[in-house]
Design a protein around this motif. Sequence first.
Motif, mmCIF file in Angstrom:
data_model
loop_
_atom_site.group_PDB
_atom_site.id
_atom_site.type_symbol
_atom_site.label_atom_id
_atom_site.label_comp_id
_atom_site.label_asym_id
_atom_site.label_seq_id
_atom_site.Cartn_x
_atom_site.Cartn_y
_atom_site.Cartn_z
ATOM 1 N N PHE A 193 0.837 -1.191 0.000
ATOM 2 C CA PHE A 193 0.000 0.000 0.000
ATOM 3 C C PHE A 193 0.879 1.252 0.000
ATOM 4 O O PHE A 193 1.255 1.757 1.066
ATOM 5 C CB PHE A 193 -0.938 -0.013 1.209
ATOM 6 N N GLN A 197 -1.636 6.562 -2.000
ATOM 7 C CA GLN A 197 -2.221 6.011 -3.213
ATOM 8 C C GLN A 197 -3.400 5.102 -2.878
ATOM 9 O O GLN A 197 -3.296 4.232 -2.010
ATOM 10 C CB GLN A 197 -1.168 5.207 -3.988
ATOM 11 N N PRO A 198 -4.543 5.279 -3.531
ATOM 12 C CA PRO A 198 -5.679 4.386 -3.289
ATOM 13 C C PRO A 198 -5.423 3.004 -3.874
ATOM 14 O O PRO A 198 -4.960 2.873 -5.012
ATOM 15 C CB PRO A 198 -6.836 5.090 -4.001
ATOM 16 N N VAL A 199 -5.711 1.985 -3.105
ATOM 17 C CA VAL A 199 -5.497 0.608 -3.535
ATOM 18 C C VAL A 199 -6.795 -0.166 -3.322
ATOM 19 O O VAL A 199 -7.468 -0.007 -2.305
ATOM 20 C CB VAL A 199 -4.356 -0.061 -2.740
ATOM 21 N N ARG A 200 -7.116 -0.997 -4.286
ATOM 22 C CA ARG A 200 -8.337 -1.807 -4.209
ATOM 23 C C ARG A 200 -8.005 -3.214 -3.735
ATOM 24 O O ARG A 200 -7.119 -3.860 -4.269
ATOM 25 C CB ARG A 200 -9.016 -1.865 -5.572
ATOM 26 N N ARG A 201 -8.728 -3.659 -2.707
ATOM 27 C CA ARG A 201 -8.642 -5.027 -2.233
ATOM 28 C C ARG A 201 -10.055 -5.597 -2.145
ATOM 29 O O ARG A 201 -11.033 -4.913 -2.404
ATOM 30 C CB ARG A 201 -7.942 -5.085 -0.876
ATOM 31 N N LEU A 209 -11.541 -0.096 -0.476
ATOM 32 C CA LEU A 209 -10.526 0.916 -0.750
ATOM 33 C C LEU A 209 -9.584 1.015 0.438
ATOM 34 O O LEU A 209 -10.032 1.159 1.579
ATOM 35 C CB LEU A 209 -11.191 2.273 -0.983
ATOM 36 N N VAL A 211 -6.117 3.078 1.860
ATOM 37 C CA VAL A 211 -5.205 4.204 1.668
ATOM 38 C C VAL A 211 -4.291 4.298 2.890
ATOM 39 O O VAL A 211 -4.776 4.369 4.021
ATOM 40 C CB VAL A 211 -5.969 5.535 1.489
ATOM 41 N N GLU A 223 -15.353 0.230 -1.312
ATOM 42 C CA GLU A 223 -14.731 0.857 -2.480
ATOM 43 C C GLU A 223 -15.741 1.395 -3.487
ATOM 44 O O GLU A 223 -15.440 2.328 -4.231
ATOM 45 C CB GLU A 223 -13.814 -0.166 -3.165
ATOM 46 N N SER A 233 -11.341 3.602 -5.786
ATOM 47 C CA SER A 233 -9.917 3.317 -5.922
ATOM 48 C C SER A 233 -9.314 4.026 -7.128
ATOM 49 O O SER A 233 -8.091 4.133 -7.237
ATOM 50 C CB SER A 233 -9.682 1.807 -6.039
ATOM 51 N N GLU A 234 -10.159 4.525 -8.033
ATOM 52 C CA GLU A 234 -9.679 5.298 -9.173
ATOM 53 C C GLU A 234 -9.842 6.798 -8.931
ATOM 54 O O GLU A 234 -9.604 7.608 -9.830
ATOM 55 C CB GLU A 234 -10.445 4.892 -10.434
#
Length: 311
Positions: A193, A197-201, A209, A211, A223, A233-234
């Motif tokens: 992570f 930066q946003p990360v999708r799980r 989401l 962060v 998310e 996440s985008e």
Amino acid sequence: MRQSRALWLLDRVEREPRADTMIDALRTGIRSLPLGRGRDALHGRWLGHPVHPLMVQVPIGSWLSAAVLDLRPGRSREARLLVGVGLAAAAPAALAGAVDWAELHRQQQRVGLVHALTNAAAVGLYAASLACRVKGREAAGRAYGFLGLTAVGLGGALGGHLAYRQASGANHAEDVPHVVSEGWHRIGTVDEFPAGQPVRRSVDDVPVLVVREPGGTIHALAERCSHLSGPLSEGTVADGCVQCPWHGSVFRLSDGWNVRGPATAPQPAFETRIVDGHVDVRLAQEPAAKEGNTDRTRTHVEVGTTHGHGS
């Protein structure tokens, strides 16, 4: 069983692209209105759900009551007053609906345009009804009124299609607390992570989401945006918030509170912890705080041998 003719027509409206140019022009014009903070008020962020369905109760109720009085002799004065009240209340209700409509998907906007045109016809018929009543032409006034009520009923059916079949105005994140199982869920190592930066799980097939702030604190929210399921996440992360890339709703990362609309519902938030360099999340046990409340319990928990959220 065959599909009903009415539903077939509504499905055709959803797929019909010929009015898209008009829709684009109207959407641009509505979005450019200098409403300021009033835009969120019209969306109903203060209420927790769209305010347009509440506002339309006044004109609909007034016009329906006028129709009942029109069936009884000697009630023309009261019926005329109710028709006028309905016309006065229609304008703010229409503005709230237009502000919501400008932030919908294209298929919803197509149905919404027909909904708006039908209601505009109803307003025109009731305006004609009031004009006739003022001039003493009561029979014509009643006739226009009943035609207007018919148009209102058709508009209401279209509004119901928008709300219940197309889910415009619904909370698209409401199901998250019902499908995520209890307990902690491991979603990866801290190094997965990048800061800011946003990360999708995914947790139980629910997108999450994640962060990590530059200081090390890790936040996790559902998310999919509560407004219309936009992919957070985008989106853009700034000032402790994430902005949806589709319609611009802003959510506070610490607890999911909807800081700015068009979303009227907050995002479900997750508690986070780090155990031996791995990040775990679980659904938060308390609802999002009210806007401006900074005294709530933080939803970030440090557990285990790792002291701090940094990598």
